[in-house]
Scaffold this motif. Structure first.
Motif, PDB file in Angstrom:
ATOM      1  N   VAL A  98      99.244  38.945  65.923  1.00  0.00           N
ATOM      2  CA  VAL A  98      98.826  39.495  67.218  1.00  0.00           C
ATOM      3  C   VAL A  98      99.306  40.936  67.370  1.00  0.00           C
ATOM      4  N   LYS A  99     100.510  41.227  66.893  1.00  0.00           N
ATOM      5  CA  LYS A  99     100.982  42.619  66.936  1.00  0.00           C
ATOM      6  C   LYS A  99     100.073  43.516  66.092  1.00  0.00           C
ATOM      7  N   TRP A 100      99.629  43.011  64.956  1.00  0.00           N
ATOM      8  CA  TRP A 100      98.648  43.753  64.132  1.00  0.00           C
ATOM      9  C   TRP A 100      97.374  44.025  64.929  1.00  0.00           C
ATOM     10  N   ALA A 101      96.921  43.035  65.677  1.00  0.00           N
ATOM     11  CA  ALA A 101      95.670  43.170  66.436  1.00  0.00           C
ATOM     12  C   ALA A 101      95.780  44.196  67.558  1.00  0.00           C
ATOM     13  N   PHE A 102      96.999  44.400  68.083  1.00  0.00           N
ATOM     14  CA  PHE A 102      97.169  45.330  69.194  1.00  0.00           C
ATOM     15  C   PHE A 102      97.775  46.665  68.769  1.00  0.00           C
ATOM     16  N   ALA A 103      97.755  46.930  67.473  1.00  0.00           N
ATOM     17  CA  ALA A 103      98.194  48.243  66.995  1.00  0.00           C
ATOM     18  C   ALA A 103      97.267  49.318  67.559  1.00  0.00           C
ATOM     19  N   GLU A 104      97.811  50.490  67.777  1.00  0.00           N
ATOM     20  CA  GLU A 104      97.054  51.566  68.429  1.00  0.00           C
ATOM     21  C   GLU A 104      95.784  51.932  67.666  1.00  0.00           C
ATOM     22  N   ASP A 105      95.820  51.823  66.342  1.00  0.00           N
ATOM     23  CA  ASP A 105      94.655  52.224  65.550  1.00  0.00           C
ATOM     24  C   ASP A 105      93.800  51.040  65.113  1.00  0.00           C
ATOM     25  N   HIS A 106      94.002  49.879  65.753  1.00  0.00           N
ATOM     26  CA  HIS A 106      93.155  48.738  65.395  1.00  0.00           C
ATOM     27  C   HIS A 106      91.731  49.000  65.881  1.00  0.00           C
ATOM     28  N   PRO A 107      90.735  48.808  65.031  1.00  0.00           N
ATOM     29  CA  PRO A 107      89.376  49.216  65.408  1.00  0.00           C
ATOM     30  C   PRO A 107      88.623  48.248  66.305  1.00  0.00           C
ATOM     31  N   LEU A 108      89.082  46.994  66.408  1.00  0.00           N
ATOM     32  CA  LEU A 108      88.210  45.993  67.022  1.00  0.00           C
ATOM     33  C   LEU A 108      88.719  45.383  68.325  1.00  0.00           C
ATOM     34  N   THR A 109      90.002  45.140  68.467  1.00  0.00           N
ATOM     35  CA  THR A 109      90.505  44.332  69.579  1.00  0.00           C
ATOM     36  C   THR A 109      90.040  44.847  70.932  1.00  0.00           C
ATOM     37  N   SER A 110      90.241  46.112  71.214  1.00  0.00           N
ATOM     38  CA  SER A 110      89.863  46.643  72.531  1.00  0.00           C
ATOM     39  C   SER A 110      88.354  46.721  72.674  1.00  0.00           C
ATOM     40  N   ARG A 111      87.657  47.092  71.607  1.00  0.00           N
ATOM     41  CA  ARG A 111      86.192  47.152  71.667  1.00  0.00           C
ATOM     42  C   ARG A 111      85.585  45.788  72.022  1.00  0.00           C
ATOM     43  N   VAL A 112      86.094  44.746  71.370  1.00  0.00           N
ATOM     44  CA  VAL A 112      85.520  43.411  71.555  1.00  0.00           C
ATOM     45  C   VAL A 112      85.694  42.943  72.996  1.00  0.00           C
ATOM     46  N   PHE A 113      86.875  43.139  73.580  1.00  0.00           N
ATOM     47  CA  PHE A 113      87.092  42.656  74.946  1.00  0.00           C
ATOM     48  C   PHE A 113      86.335  43.494  75.966  1.00  0.00           C
ATOM     49  N   VAL A 114      86.356  44.811  75.807  1.00  0.00           N
ATOM     50  CA  VAL A 114      85.580  45.673  76.715  1.00  0.00           C
ATOM     51  C   VAL A 114      84.108  45.254  76.689  1.00  0.00           C
ATOM     52  N   ASN A 163      97.803  37.200  55.489  1.00  0.00           N
ATOM     53  CA  ASN A 163      97.394  38.599  55.369  1.00  0.00           C
ATOM     54  C   ASN A 163      96.104  38.820  56.131  1.00  0.00           C
ATOM     55  N   THR A 164      95.755  40.070  56.329  1.00  0.00           N
ATOM     56  CA  THR A 164      94.539  40.428  57.053  1.00  0.00           C
ATOM     57  C   THR A 164      93.610  41.232  56.147  1.00  0.00           C
ATOM     58  N   PRO A 165      92.302  41.262  56.441  1.00  0.00           N
ATOM     59  CA  PRO A 165      91.371  42.017  55.599  1.00  0.00           C
ATOM     60  C   PRO A 165      91.666  43.518  55.641  1.00  0.00           C
ATOM     61  N   ASP A 166      91.847  44.118  54.479  1.00  0.00           N
ATOM     62  CA  ASP A 166      92.139  45.555  54.416  1.00  0.00           C
ATOM     63  C   ASP A 166      91.013  46.380  55.013  1.00  0.00           C
ATOM     64  N   ILE A 167      89.777  45.881  54.923  1.00  0.00           N
ATOM     65  CA  ILE A 167      88.630  46.656  55.398  1.00  0.00           C
ATOM     66  C   ILE A 167      88.724  46.882  56.910  1.00  0.00           C
ATOM     67  N   ILE A 168      89.401  45.967  57.610  1.00  0.00           N
ATOM     68  CA  ILE A 168      89.592  46.123  59.060  1.00  0.00           C
ATOM     69  C   ILE A 168      90.832  46.958  59.332  1.00  0.00           C
ATOM     70  N   LYS A 169      91.954  46.498  58.804  1.00  0.00           N
ATOM     71  CA  LYS A 169      93.215  47.244  58.928  1.00  0.00           C
ATOM     72  C   LYS A 169      94.254  46.516  58.083  1.00  0.00           C
ATOM     73  N   PRO A 170      94.904  47.211  57.142  1.00  0.00           N
ATOM     74  CA  PRO A 170      95.943  46.553  56.333  1.00  0.00           C
ATOM     75  C   PRO A 170      97.062  46.014  57.212  1.00  0.00           C
ATOM     76  N   PHE A 171      97.619  44.893  56.779  1.00  0.00           N
ATOM     77  CA  PHE A 171      98.724  44.268  57.518  1.00  0.00           C
ATOM     78  C   PHE A 171     100.022  44.973  57.153  1.00  0.00           C
ATOM     79  N   SER A 172     100.729  45.468  58.153  1.00  0.00           N
ATOM     80  CA  SER A 172     101.971  46.202  57.904  1.00  0.00           C
ATOM     81  C   SER A 172     103.055  45.275  57.365  1.00  0.00           C
ATOM     82  N   GLN A 173     103.754  45.728  56.357  1.00  0.00           N
ATOM     83  CA  GLN A 173     104.843  44.947  55.775  1.00  0.00           C
ATOM     84  C   GLN A 173     106.025  44.816  56.726  1.00  0.00           C
ATOM     85  N   GLU A 174     106.038  45.618  57.786  1.00  0.00           N
ATOM     86  CA  GLU A 174     107.127  45.554  58.760  1.00  0.00           C
ATOM     87  C   GLU A 174     106.929  44.412  59.756  1.00  0.00           C
ATOM     88  N   LEU A 175     105.738  43.845  59.778  1.00  0.00           N
ATOM     89  CA  LEU A 175     105.442  42.768  60.721  1.00  0.00           C
ATOM     90  C   LEU A 175     105.796  41.419  60.117  1.00  0.00           C
TER      91      LEU A 175
END
Length: 772
Positions: A464-480, A444-456
């Motif tokens: 990794v699909k969770w990390a690249f979800a459109e509303d993920h707050p961190l993945t794109s910010r961290v790499f940029v 599971n993933t920390p809810d405070i960041i983004k809940p893990f979808s039960q469909e995954l």
């Protein structure tokens, strides 16, 4: 060298001149800071509370005192456990808020933070908290846990400087701080900067001519460098630090391993511009894709680059757990930009990450069949299971990017999950391998960041699909942020490995979010992101600094000038090799062992088998780029460590930049620098009959520009001085030229030795080692 004092005298003159030009007054540095009209919890209050209060009144329930929690609105507003009629914070009322009473108290028995904590809240900070409470004491979710939003690009009325959206955000912040942009850098400095940033190599004389003459535009030069094979090598340096790539297993019985085909893949992936989402998916979960191919399996070697013990007598489960911890911590750092490893032994003291959150994430990586101990040092197989063998058939097919110099098979450690069972995961009491407690956990993933979808799927591919979800707050910010840091030296979030509450606040939050969304919307196009940054006016500014700039913005936080940055260790080597003509530009292949002080490895007892004795390479292998230097984890290359190279034992997202006397001594005495100077001098003596032309060509090769008249006079005078010294004693000239393994050319020894000393001096200039 006997002429070291002469060379150093040149440096001292140049240093004094530079200090005179850069001297300034800090008379404005201590001006009283004005409390903002509107106080923000995220950008003003949380940092104060995090530094001074959260250790005792934060997320860690085990260390929380008086039952008071100040990191959440509910905790701060609730009735105090020991005094139910009182509250830490009463919105709008400073008289009823016990926090205000305590931080302003002079009574040691009730003052907060308590005197024995050695923590101090300044008067400014006290008044800031007071105004925040007066304005309602409104809590906000931590900025990094909110999905980025593309805000409107600022377009100030008086802005004629901006070239692209980046400049709009930068200019607006400059204007707010009373700064103005610097003029555009001179063409010579600008091209060198671009070449170093995109390829890690200095521009060639031909590239300098084409750009300075106007035959190639700035945009054409950007595309030219992005399409060079050297681009992949340059960007791979950052990723090899992140992926903790090394050429030995680490720990005491340290022996060679063959993960280098993974390095070839990283270079290949950047040159092919594989989208970032695919780039990471293959590395974290390529083995879980439907019918994965050999390239996708090779990419998963990313997970296996951690240290592996070959010591007899170790406890299997203890080390197996260490490997899983490493994978978990690497994921959290490279994708989340979070210090989740703090929660291995207890709830995180500053971020809302519990120990259960940590081991839920750990569970994604806990299902691999790898062993804690597989065998002692000396095994003929240079990889640990699960592994894949790479042979000639592979390198002639889908893995044709691998530079395999012979027909022998190569073994690479890759990732795999257990096929017929699922290993249970538990919280480990105090992080101890033999102290599981509670019920088994699910991935599971920390809810405070983004809940893990039960469909995954609850495996690494789902993660990794969770990390690249459109509303993920961190993945794109961290790499940029990592790419920005790679170019400007400091990220828009200065603490690039910590986007949590103890991390630094973003200096340009709107720009960071705009770039993060733009990167995602571009299809995770890395080259497009880099081109956007280097096309900006912000990037093309001069690095010259005025007294006014230093007084307002001494750290260049608001980028009203380009930062002066010392080159990474590997790039210093590359610059010397490329400018002298010694560089062998072969792409990929096994690591090489260049010059190293005699006896260094032998003085260490950490090597076994092939690593017991240092066997220096010969021929072309001596002149490969720094990225290919053999890294022994228990004794990393001193030539790289002196200039703050990564030791690669853990995931590292940034490097230190230090200045030590060892660095000056290395540049003056390193056999490679001396050999490169000799080889370049030989070429110039053969091609130029007059010293002026020879010195000018050396200057262009090394610095990317022609020398100014004062520089030319100084170097010519030094040449004449050295020429006279060698004429008086030709044997000194002969001995000076006897350096390096590359064959010496037939030459005018005295003239060549004198020019060699001039080139050594140029290599030791501050500008040579600096991106300006």
């Amino acid at each position: 060298m006997k002429n070291t004092a002469v060379v150093l005298s040149i440096f001292m003159v140049l240093f004094i001149v530079a200090m005179a030009l850069n001297s300034c007054s800090n008379e404005n540095a201590n001006k009283e800071i004005k409390i903002p009209d509107q106080v923000s919890y995220n950008f003003h209050i949380r940092p104060i509370l995090s530094d001074n209060c959260f250790a005792c009144h934060g997320p860690d329930a085990n260390k929380r005192e008086a039952g008071l929690r100040l990191d959440t609105e509910a905790g701060a507003y609730a009735a105090l456990k020991e005094n139910p009629d009182q509250h830490a914070i009463v919105p709008g009322s400073t008289n009823k808020s016990q926090v205000i009473k305590r931080i302003f108290s002079e009574d040691a028995s009730e003052k907060m933070p308590p005197p024995e904590s050695n923590l101090t809240i300044t008067d400014f900070e006290r008044n800031l908290i007071k105004k925040w409470v007066e304005q309602g004491g409104v809590y906000e979710k931590h900025w990094a846990f909110e999905p980025p939003i593309k805000k409107t690009i600022p377009i100030p009325d008086n802005d004629e400087w901006s070239h692209n959206p980046i400049d709009g955000f930068i200019f607006a912040k400059m204007e707010e701080k009373g700064l103005t942009p610097s003029p555009k850098a001179e063409e010579g400095y600008l091209l060198k900067r671009l070449s170093l940033d995109l390829t890690g190599l200095p521009p060639t004389s031909e590239e300098v001519r084409l750009f300075n003459s106007g035959q190639k535009s700035w945009e054409e030069m950007i595309d030219h460098y992005l399409n060079k094979p050297a681009y992949g090598e340059k960007l791979a340096l950052l990723w090899l630090d992140i992926s903790r790539y090394a050429d030995s297993f680490g720990y005491q019985n340290d022996n060679i391993r063959t993960q280098w085909p993974y390095r070839d893949w990283v270079i290949h992936a950047f040159n092919k511009n594989i989208p970032y989402d695919k780039f990471l998916t293959w590395q974290f979960a390529g083995d879980l894709l439907p019918e994965p191919n050999r390239e996708q399996l090779l990419a998963t070697a990313f997970n296996r680059n951690h240290k592996v013990t070959e010591e007899e007598g170790v406890i299997h489960e203890e080390y197996r757990m260490e490997y899983v911890l490493d994978k978990t911590n690497t994921f959290s750092k490279v994708i989340l930009g979070m210090t989740m490893e703090c929660a291995q032994c207890h709830d995180h003291k500053y971020d809302p990450i519990s120990q259960k959150d940590y081991y839920n994430l750990y569970a994604f990586f806990n299902n691999t069949p790898e062993k804690g101990f597989e065998g002692g040092a000396g095994s003929a197989v240079r990889a640990k299971t699960p592994l894949m063998w790479i042979d000639t058939e592979d390198t002639e097919g889908i893995l044709d990017f691998i530079n395999h110099p012979d027909t022998n098979k190569v073994a690479v450690s890759i990732m795999q999950d257990l096929q017929d069972s699922v290993r249970p995961t538990f919280i480990l009491d105090r992080g101890l391998y033999d102290a599981p407690k509670g019920e088994p956990l699910s991935p599971n993933t920390p809810d405070i960041i983004k809940p893990f979808s039960q469909e995954l799927p609850k495996n690494r591919l789902g993660l990794v699909k969770w990390a690249f979800a459109e509303d993920h707050p961190l993945t794109s910010r961290v790499f940029v942020n990592l790419i920005w840091q790679e170019i400007f030296g400091v990220g828009l979030v200065p603490s690039s490995g910590d986007f949590g509450m103890q991390g630094k606040l973003p200096t340009h939050p709107e720009l960071l979010d705009w770039l993060a969304v733009e990167f995602r919307e571009s299809g995770w196009d890395i080259k497009k992101l880099i081109k956007l940054i280097v096309s900006s006016s912000t990037y093309q500014q001069s690095s010259a600094v005025s007294k006014e700039m230093l007084a307002i913005d001494p750290d260049n936080t608001y980028l009203s000038r380009f930062p002066r940055l010392r080159l990474h260790a590997e790039l210093i080597r590359d610059m010397v090799l490329a400018s002298s003509g010694l560089l062998v530009p072969e792409l990929g292949g096994p690591s090489v062992k260049p010059y190293q002080p005699e006896g260094l490895w032998e003085a260490s007892s950490s090597g076994r088998g092939e690593l017991n004795i240092y066997r220096q390479d010969k021929g072309d292998k001596l002149y490969r780029r720094g990225i290919y230097t053999f890294i022994k984890l228990t004794l990393p290359p001193p030539s790289l460590l002196i200039f703050d190279g990564s030791n690669r034992d853990i995931c590292q997202v940034n490097r230190n930049r230090t200045n030590t006397p060892l660095q000056a001594l290395a540049m003056l005495n390193d056999p490679l620098v001396l050999e490169a100077s000799r080889v370049l001098a030989e070429k110039l003596v053969a091609n130029y009959k007059d010293e002026k032309s020879a010195i000018d060509e050396a200057f262009v090769r090394i610095l990317g520009r022609l020398p100014k008249s004062e520089e030319e006079k100084l170097l010519k005078a030094f040449y004449v001085e050295e020429l006279s010294r060698f004429q008086e004693d030709p044997d000194i000239a002969v001995n000076t030229l006897m350096v390096g393994d590359s064959p010496a050319a037939k030459m005018e020894e005295i003239r060549t030795a004198a020019l060699m000393q001039v080139i050594v001096a140029i290599y030791n200039l501050e500008e040579t080692l600096t991106k300006t």
